[in-house]
Every structure is written in structure tokens, then in C-alpha cells.
Design an enzyme around this catalytic site. Sequence first.
Site, PDB file in Angstrom:
ATOM      1  N   CYS A  72       0.829  -1.210   0.000  1.00  0.00           N
ATOM      2  CA  CYS A  72       0.000   0.000   0.000  1.00  0.00           C
ATOM      3  C   CYS A  72       0.863   1.258   0.000  1.00  0.00           C
ATOM      4  O   CYS A  72       1.763   1.398   0.826  1.00  0.00           O
ATOM      5  CB  CYS A  72      -0.886  -0.022   1.245  1.00  0.00           C
ATOM      6  SG  CYS A  72      -1.914   1.431   1.361  1.00  0.00           S
ATOM      7  N   CYS A 408     -11.614 -10.966  19.874  1.00  0.00           N
ATOM      8  CA  CYS A 408     -10.751 -10.178  18.981  1.00  0.00           C
ATOM      9  C   CYS A 408      -9.832  -9.272  19.807  1.00  0.00           C
ATOM     10  O   CYS A 408      -9.168  -8.409  19.245  1.00  0.00           O
ATOM     11  CB  CYS A 408     -11.586  -9.368  18.000  1.00  0.00           C
ATOM     12  SG  CYS A 408     -12.726  -8.267  18.801  1.00  0.00           S
TER      13      CYS A 408
END
Length: 467
Positions: A72, A408
Site C-alpha cells: 500500500c 478479537c
Amino acid sequence: MKKNEILKGTISSIGYNGEGIVKSECGTVCFVPFALLNEEVSFKVLKANKNIAYCKLEKVLSSSKDRTEPLCPVFKKCGGCQLQHASYKEQLRIKSNIIKDCFYKIAGINVNVEPAVTSDNEYGYRNKIQFPIRNTKNGNVVGFFAENSHRIIDVNECPIQIDGAKDLIYCFKKFILDSGISCYNEETKKGLLRHVVARNIGNAISIIVVVNGKVLKHQETLVEILKSKFSEFSLFVNENTSDSNVILGSKYTKIYGSDYYYSQDFGIKYPVMCQSFMQVNNSVKQKLYSAVLNNACLNENAVVIDAYSGAGVMTAMLAKKANKAIGIEIVKEAVESANLLAKENGLEDKMTNICAPCEEVLPDIISKESLNSKEVVVVLDPPRKGCDTNVLNAILKEKPMRVIYVSCSPQTLARDIGILTNRLVYSGNQLVKNEGESIYKIESITPFDMFPHTKHIETLVCLCKKA
Ligand SMILES: C[S@@+](CC[C@H](N)C(=O)[O-])C[C@H]1O[C@@H](n2cnc3c(N)ncnc32)[C@H](O)[C@@H]1O
């Protein structure tokens, strides 16, 4: 250690946010993002106190064999990813270590962490995107927030997203230019367009536009632009006029497309509504759900309580293998989806979906079910803040046969497993370490890499009652 000072050092460990750590001679812990284990680096001190310094990587003086080229172009600016500079193998090692470290530091438990379950795709895996739109001193910007900041970084695409993200960003940039619609300004609190949240469901995309007001002006223009890129989509407007960081308000209005789209996993066909939670990585979701099912060790007598159950996919899978499953979920629309799922998959007799906070209803449900069955299994999949103490206390009181915990957040997971295994106990309002006997054995701790290239990791912990 002074601000702007340039120092050299060797990275001796990696922090919970994926940053390199140098321990200076004077004992200060220096956090250096984008540096890898054992690398020799030079870094600039941005902010320091006696114990901790936040720093900027200046130069890698000796590079790790695990260093890779990020895909990216805005990787170091955007706050979405923290680990694109590390090989995938090294990312998994870093995340497994974070889990191990959390258990040790937070709960005093020395654990074995199983090899991480990998994502089929290292890039192009995310089925959900959310991006802010802001009016800034540089004009209107569509992009992502920088790490720990409200500075918005202009982007055109995002390599961790599955196909369609680039087109979606393009559509909103075009819409702003073509319509002249106003965008939200955080200082003046004025401007309409605020955020976009979208999810790919099969070949369709469900798009929510968050507005600082009641209606989306020029909505026909937006629908036409979206039609040029997407053959199947729905468009909802969400009202959020609050002066807070919360992305979504509570009111939705559909302006185009279907109320929901269907998805399918493990032979269960289910509707996905725009408000329901869905795991963001399809391949890891499937591996995770399979592992939950296998580790629940169910038979036709078992009763499963699926706490924090979302749209009920896991509840349905568990119900099929058990006598029955009870899902508990706070979001009304997710429970409506779960009810529709139960009906359309012929599971109405085996699956009950309760719309309520777990902390309020789970204690009574588990007491009642434990009276009737010796084979109660609890599945926990809470949001990042972990389980409420009412939920943990009810489990400790009723002692279900197995507890399967999906999380998470390694930090809140370690805390909650510490409580469930009696290694952490409350002394007043404070949690303190404890050496007492536990009714549960930690059978396994397995990372599931739901979020490659980011610092985030999903973890599955299986607890079984000691004989
Ligand atoms: C991490 S998601 C898990 C969803 C589901 N197990 C799945 O795999 O799709 C957590 C879910 O808990 C729900 N939730 C959050 N707080 C809750 C609470 N206090 N009681 C019940 N559900 C809650 C959220 O709406 C969300 O659907």
C-alpha cells in the site's frame, strides 16, 4: 531523553500495537513503529517521559530477513495496517507472542499457543469497509484516519479489501464533485456526508451512508453513479448528528435495493442485514466456525448457549449438532435475521434467539438449562471489551461442561480466562492475581488470523471442566 533527539538501538521485542521496542540504557522503553525484531535502527524521539518514549523510525541500519515491501502506498500514514513491512510468517509470530504475553502479564498464566490458523488471502480479504469523509482545510477528503488521530489520509484504494473498494471510493469522490454536497467538518460540526460503511455479501454490496442530518441530498445522483460500477447493491442512509466518534446513529432509511442479501456457510442460508455483525474475512470465518463446532464436542443431548450471537450463523451450526442452541444478542435487527435463518433452514425447534444484553439474561438462562441438562456448553464471542462480570460469574456458578471463547482482543480475553480459571479474582473493585484451584483446564489457545497486515488477531480458547 529529549524530544527530537536522534538515537540508535536494537529492537528487542514487539509491542501490542506491532511496533518495535528498544530498551534504552537509561531504562526508557522506546516504541518505534515499523521496526522489526533484532533490527538495528535509528529513531527520532517524538514524545518522552521518564519511562516511555514514542519515536519515529528514521533509518533501518541492519534489516531483518523478515522485512518485506508494503503493497500500500499510504501504509505508514494510514492507521488501518501496522504490519505490512513484515513477512506473513513474522506477522503470525508477532501476534502469537502478543497472545502469550497478554496471558502471562495480565493473568499470570504461562500458556502454550497453537500454530496460527492463516487467512487464504494475505491481501484482498476484507469484506467490510468503512471510511470517513471530511471537510478539512485542504478541501473535502475521502480516506482513512491516521493512527490514533482524526487526520484523514486521502486514498483511492485499499489492498486489504476485496474487489469493489476502489470502485466504491471512486463513486463517493465523484458524487461529491458532481453534486457539490457538503462534507462534515469536525471543527464546525457542519456538513452532511460523514462516513460510508459497506459490506460485500456474495455478488452484492450493502452500502450505508452516514449523514449529519436527516436526509441525503442528491440521492438520485449517488444511485446513478453507483449503478455505473455495481450491478447489485443496496443503499441505506444512517442519521448521526452526534458530536462523538461513534460512526453509526440508530436510525436507518433504505433508499435503494433490497433490505438484505443472502449468504451461505456450511449448508446454512442466511440473510445479512446492514446492521448485523459479520466476521470480516470469509476464509478465516469458515475455519473459525468449524473449530468452534469441533471443540464444542456436541451430541444430541447437549444444550448450547451462544452468547453474543450476532445474526445467528454459529448458533444454527451448533443447534444442528446439539439438542438445542440458545443465541443471545443485543441488536434487534441481528436477532430478526437469526429468526429468519432459523425459519428458512427448518431449525425453529432447535434454535431460540433472544434479543437482550447477555449480562441481564444469561445468568437465568444458564441456571435453568443447567437444572435440566448436565451437558451445557457455553460459546462466548463478545465485542472487544470482553464479557461482563455477570456473565463470567454465572458461568463460574453453574460450571458448564465446556466454554468456548472467541475474542478479537487478547487483553480482555486474558483477563476473562484468568477469571474463569481462578487465576484472577476481585478484591473490592480490583482484579488481583490468585493461585487457587480452577474448575477449568485450558485445553487449547489458537490464533485465527482474521486481519492480516494489521495488529489485530482473533483467538479461540477452549476450556473444559476438570474431571
Ligand atoms: C464479535 S460479535 C460476534 C457475533 C457472532 N458470534 C458472529 O460470529 O457473527 C459480538 C456480538 O455481540 C453483540 N453484543 C454486544 N454487546 C452485547 C451484549 N451486552 N449482550 C449481547 N450481545 C451483545 C454485538 O451486537 C455483536 O453482534
